[in-house]
Design a protein around this motif. Structure first.
Motif, PDB file in Angstrom:
ATOM      1  N   VAL A   6      40.509  15.635  62.982  1.00 27.60           N
ATOM      2  CA  VAL A   6      41.303  15.440  61.774  1.00 27.60           C
ATOM      3  C   VAL A   6      40.463  15.806  60.552  1.00 27.60           C
ATOM      4  N   SER A  16      54.397  11.058  55.524  1.00 29.01           N
ATOM      5  CA  SER A  16      53.331  11.169  56.527  1.00 29.01           C
ATOM      6  C   SER A  16      52.122  10.320  56.140  1.00 29.01           C
ATOM      7  N   ARG A  17      51.821  10.280  54.857  1.00 22.70           N
ATOM      8  CA  ARG A  17      50.692   9.490  54.374  1.00 22.70           C
ATOM      9  C   ARG A  17      50.936   8.008  54.648  1.00 22.70           C
ATOM     10  N   SER A  20      50.642   7.334  58.416  1.00 17.73           N
ATOM     11  CA  SER A  20      49.233   7.366  58.792  1.00 17.73           C
ATOM     12  C   SER A  20      48.517   6.107  58.309  1.00 17.73           C
ATOM     13  N   LYS A  23      49.519   3.150  60.631  1.00 19.27           N
ATOM     14  CA  LYS A  23      48.900   3.232  61.956  1.00 19.27           C
ATOM     15  C   LYS A  23      47.405   2.962  61.883  1.00 19.27           C
ATOM     16  N   ARG A  24      46.749   3.558  60.914  1.00 18.64           N
ATOM     17  CA  ARG A  24      45.300   3.361  60.789  1.00 18.64           C
ATOM     18  C   ARG A  24      44.958   1.928  60.381  1.00 18.64           C
TER      19      ARG A  24
END
Length: 159
Positions: A6, A16-17, A20, A23-24
């Protein structure tokens, strides 16, 4: 199947941000939980999203207690060494001359403060609270240091 490497740069697409980030954040909190359980460590994490919303994870009762514990121990290292150096430089007339002089400065101020408390604004009250809190932390750290030294001496005597 391997995952690709990545690139570390800002994700331009807002959706998408956010995905992400979620999830992170979950992965980070999962790892923190694993660290706490496997290593019996006290872990606290605070994360703020791009919109400013706070998220926190704490392995103990509260993140505030964990942060206070961290501050107490990080301040203790600096405060104890500073007070030991000052006490050695001032001689042995008093048990702790720096604290004695600080108390002498605070005492008249605190006595006059009782009558002037209603005149203080929020900033002055906050400053007073911070000064008293700092003094209290210094006292606690010194007390902890002395107790730890005593425990270490007793353990050395047992062996």
């Amino acid at each position: 199947m391997r995952r690709g490497k990545v690139q570390l740069r800002r994700i331009e697409d807002k959706a998408s941000r956010q995905v992400s980030f979620s999830k992170r954040r979950s992965g980070l909190f999962k790892k923190a939980h694993e660290l706490a359980v496997l290593c019996d460590a006290e872990v606290g994490i605070s994360v703020f999203s791009a919109s400013g919303r706070p998220y926190e994870f704490c392995s103990s009762s509260s993140l505030e207690n964990t942060i206070n514990r961290y501050l107490q121990f990080s301040d203790a290292k600096q405060d104890v060494s500073k007070h030991i150096d000052e006490a050695q430089n001032h001689g042995k007339d008093f048990a702790c001359p720096t604290i004695n002089s600080e108390l002498m400065e605070i005492a008249p101020w605190s006595l006059s403060l009782k009558t002037d408390m209603a005149k203080l604004d929020v900033n002055e009250l906050e400053q007073l609270e911070n000064e008293l809190s700092d003094t209290f932390k210094q006292i606690q750290s010194r007390k902890t240091k002395l107790l730890m030294d005593t425990i270490n001496k007793l353990q050395d005597q047992e062996t």
